[in-house]
Scaffold this motif. Structure first.
Motif, PDB file in Angstrom:
ATOM      1  N   GLY A   1      14.176  54.102  36.620  1.00  0.00           N
ATOM      2  CA  GLY A   1      15.461  54.687  37.016  1.00  0.00           C
ATOM      3  C   GLY A   1      15.384  55.431  38.334  1.00  0.00           C
ATOM      4  N   THR A   2      16.480  56.058  38.698  1.00  0.00           N
ATOM      5  CA  THR A   2      16.577  56.788  39.958  1.00  0.00           C
ATOM      6  C   THR A   2      15.717  58.041  39.945  1.00  0.00           C
ATOM      7  N   ILE A   3      15.496  58.618  38.780  1.00  0.00           N
ATOM      8  CA  ILE A   3      14.635  59.802  38.696  1.00  0.00           C
ATOM      9  C   ILE A   3      13.229  59.443  39.199  1.00  0.00           C
TER      10      ILE A   3
ATOM     11  N   ALA B   1      14.788  49.700  36.553  1.00  0.00           N
ATOM     12  CA  ALA B   1      16.113  50.320  36.629  1.00  0.00           C
ATOM     13  C   ALA B   1      16.789  50.104  35.282  1.00  0.00           C
ATOM     14  N   SER B   2      17.594  51.054  34.850  1.00  0.00           N
ATOM     15  CA  SER B   2      18.064  50.974  33.460  1.00  0.00           C
ATOM     16  C   SER B   2      19.063  49.849  33.225  1.00  0.00           C
ATOM     17  N   GLU B   3      19.700  49.351  34.293  1.00  0.00           N
ATOM     18  CA  GLU B   3      20.599  48.199  34.105  1.00  0.00           C
ATOM     19  C   GLU B   3      19.818  46.966  33.647  1.00  0.00           C
TER      20      GLU B   3
ATOM     21  N   GLY C   1      16.804  55.530  33.770  1.00  0.00           N
ATOM     22  CA  GLY C   1      17.922  55.342  34.697  1.00  0.00           C
ATOM     23  C   GLY C   1      19.214  55.779  34.041  1.00  0.00           C
ATOM     24  N   THR C   2      20.180  56.169  34.839  1.00  0.00           N
ATOM     25  CA  THR C   2      21.410  56.715  34.261  1.00  0.00           C
ATOM     26  C   THR C   2      22.423  55.643  33.846  1.00  0.00           C
ATOM     27  N   ASP C   3      22.243  54.410  34.362  1.00  0.00           N
ATOM     28  CA  ASP C   3      23.283  53.399  34.103  1.00  0.00           C
ATOM     29  C   ASP C   3      23.441  53.055  32.627  1.00  0.00           C
ATOM     30  N   THR C   4      22.336  52.938  31.915  1.00  0.00           N
ATOM     31  CA  THR C   4      22.427  52.622  30.479  1.00  0.00           C
ATOM     32  C   THR C   4      21.809  53.728  29.628  1.00  0.00           C
TER      33      THR C   4
HETATM   34  N1  LIG Z   1      21.042  56.874  38.754  1.00  0.00           N
HETATM   35  C1  LIG Z   1      20.385  55.843  38.241  1.00  0.00           C
HETATM   36  O1  LIG Z   1      19.403  56.040  37.555  1.00  0.00           O
HETATM   37  C2  LIG Z   1      20.933  54.461  38.497  1.00  0.00           C
HETATM   38  C3  LIG Z   1      19.961  53.327  38.392  1.00  0.00           C
HETATM   39  N2  LIG Z   1      20.640  52.109  38.731  1.00  0.00           N
HETATM   40  C4  LIG Z   1      19.393  53.162  36.992  1.00  0.00           C
HETATM   41  O2  LIG Z   1      20.115  53.221  36.034  1.00  0.00           O
HETATM   42  O3  LIG Z   1      18.216  52.924  36.853  1.00  0.00           O
END
Ligand SMILES: NC(=O)C[C@H](N)C(=O)O
Length: 341
Positions: A24-26, A71-73, A104-107
Motif C-alpha cells: 500500500g501507500t504506507i 497495492a491493496s487494489e 493499502g487504503t483502497d480495499t
Molecule cells: N492510499 C493507498 O494506499 C492507495 C493504494 N492504491 C493502495 O490501496 O494500495
C-alpha cells in the motif's frame, strides 16, 4: 506516558505487537517530496517502516513480518484468506498481545471487515494505511502507524473488534469506508468513529453492536477459500447481460449495488428473478454511501427470495456474503447473518 492501569502487572510490561505488512501507500515512495498523489505503492519493507518511527519502541515491543508487498487494489481472496490465517495463528500465541496490519487504503475496508468476521480472538487487530507515501511532505503514515501500535497494545481495545487508525481517529473496521481519494481524512463511518488516539493513549467512546471476532460464527481456521461473489453497479440504462456474465464466471451471489434505496430498474427485475430461480443468491445493496437497505422496501424481497444488505456498502456486502456462503446457501439464514453482522 500516563498509565491508566498503574500498579497492575499489565502496566509494568510493554505489550508485544506484531506488524504484518502487506504493501500500500504506507509503504509507498514518490520521486519528490511534492508528490502526494503520484508515487509507487508497496516499495518500502516492513523493517524500514518500523525504523522510521522510533517512538514505537516506547509503546510496545514490535516485530515485523512482510506478508505481501502489493497495492491493496490487487488483493484477491487468496491474500485475504492467507492474511486471516496468519493473524489468527499469531493471536493464539501467548507472547502476542495484538496485531497491526499495514495495508493499502483502497480495499482496507474490505480486509478490516473480513478479519472482524473470521478471526476468533478478542485481542486487538488494527488495520492501518496512509493516504500519502512516506516520501511526501506531511506524510500521514508515521503517525497512523504509531497510533495503530498504540491501539493494538492497549487493554481498552480488547474485544472492540477490528479497528482502523487513520487521521488520529479510531474507526470501526466493520463500518468504515474510504470516502475521498487524496486527503488524509479519507476514512469515514456513517455511525461515527469509535474514538481517538492521541499521544500514545486511546480514548474510546463507542462500541460495535454487531457480532464480531469471538462472538462470530465464522472461523478462518475452517476456511481455505471463498466462493465468488460479484457486484453489479446500478445506474440508468443498464445491460441485463452483465448479470449473466457474473453467473457464467461462477458467481454464487451477486450484490446489486442498486440506486437509492437499493432500487432495481423495472427492466432488470425479470433478469434478477431468473438468476435467483436458477440458484444464484441476489443481495440488494446501494450505491448510496449511507443509509440502510430495508427488506421489502422498493422490491418484494420475500416474494423474490432476495436478501438485503442492511447498512453494508456493496464491497462489504460482498465480503459478508462470501464468508456466509462458506456455511449456508439458505436465504433465510443469509438474511439473518446480514442483520446480525
Ligand atoms: N492510499 C493507498 O494506499 C492507495 C493504494 N492504491 C493502495 O490501496 O494500495
Amino acid at each position: 506516558r500516563e498509565m491508566p492501569e498503574s500498579g497492575t502487572a499489565a502496566a509494568t510490561r510493554k505489550p508485544n505487537v506484531v506488524i504484518l505488512a502487506t504493501g500500500g501507500t504506507i509503504a509507498g515512495a514518490g520521486a519528490d517530496a511534492a508528490n502526494s498523489a503520484t508515487y509507487t505503492a508497496a516499495k518500502v519493507p516492513v523493517d524500514k517502516l518500523i525504523a522510521a518511527v522510533p517512538q514505537i519502541s516506547t509503546i510496545a515491543n514490535v516485530r515485523g513480518e512482510q506478508v505481501f508487498q502489493i497495492a491493496s487494489e490487487s488483493f484477491t481472496d487468496t491474500q485475504l484468506v492467507q492474511l486471516g490465517k496468519r493473524v489468527s495463528q499469531l493471536l493464539k500465541q501467548d507472547d502476542v498481545d495484538g496485531v497491526v496490519v499495514t495495508h493499502g487504503t483502497d480495499t482496507l475496508e474490505e480486509t478490516a471487515f473480513f478479519l472482524d468476521l473470521v478471526v476468533k480472538s478478542d485481542k486487538p487487530i488494527v488495520v492501518v494505511g496512509s493516504m500519502r507515501p512516506g516520501t511526501a511532505i506531511s506524510a500521514d503514515g508515521a503517525l497512523n502507524l504509531l497510533d495503530a501500535v498504540t491501539v493494538a497494545g492497549s487493554k481498552e481495545a480488547i474485544g472492540k473488534g477490528v479497528t482502523v487508525t487513520m487521521n488520529d481517529t479510531i474507526q470501526c473496521g466493520r463500518d468504515v469506508n474510504k470516502r475521498t481519494n487524496v486527503v488524509p481524512s479519507a476514512f469515514y463511518s456513517q455511525w461515527g468513529p469509535l474514538g481517538m488516539v492521541v499521544e500514545g493513549k486511546t480514548y474510546f467512546f463507542r462500541s460495535l453492536a454487531k457480532r464480531h471476532n469471538t462472538s462470530s460464527e465464522f472461523d478462518i481456521d475452517q476456511i481455505d477459500s471463498l466462493p465468488l461473489v460479484g457486484i453489479v453497479y446500478g445506474s440508468g440504462n443498464m445491460i441485463p447481460g452483465v448479470y449473466d456474465a457474473e453467473v457464467q464466471a461462477g458467481a454464487k451471489a451477486i450484490v446489486n449495488a442498486g440506486t437509492g434505496n437499493g432500487s432495481v430498474a423495472g427492466y432488470l427485475v425479470d433478469k434478477l428473478k431468473d438468476i435467483r430461480s436458477k440458484g444464484t443468491i441476489v443481495i440488494r445493496s446501494s450505491r448510496v454511501p449511507d443509509g440502510i437497505v430495508l427488506r421489502n422496501a422498493e422490491q418484494p424481497d420475500d416474494k423474490y427470495d432476495w436478501v438485503v444488505a442492511n447498512d453494508l456498502n456493496p464491497a462489504k456486502a460482498k465480503i459478508l456474503a462470501a464468508v456466509a456462503l462458506t456455511k449456508t446457501n439458505d436465504t433465510k439464514e443469509l438474511q439473518r447473518i446480514f442483520w446480525e453482522y
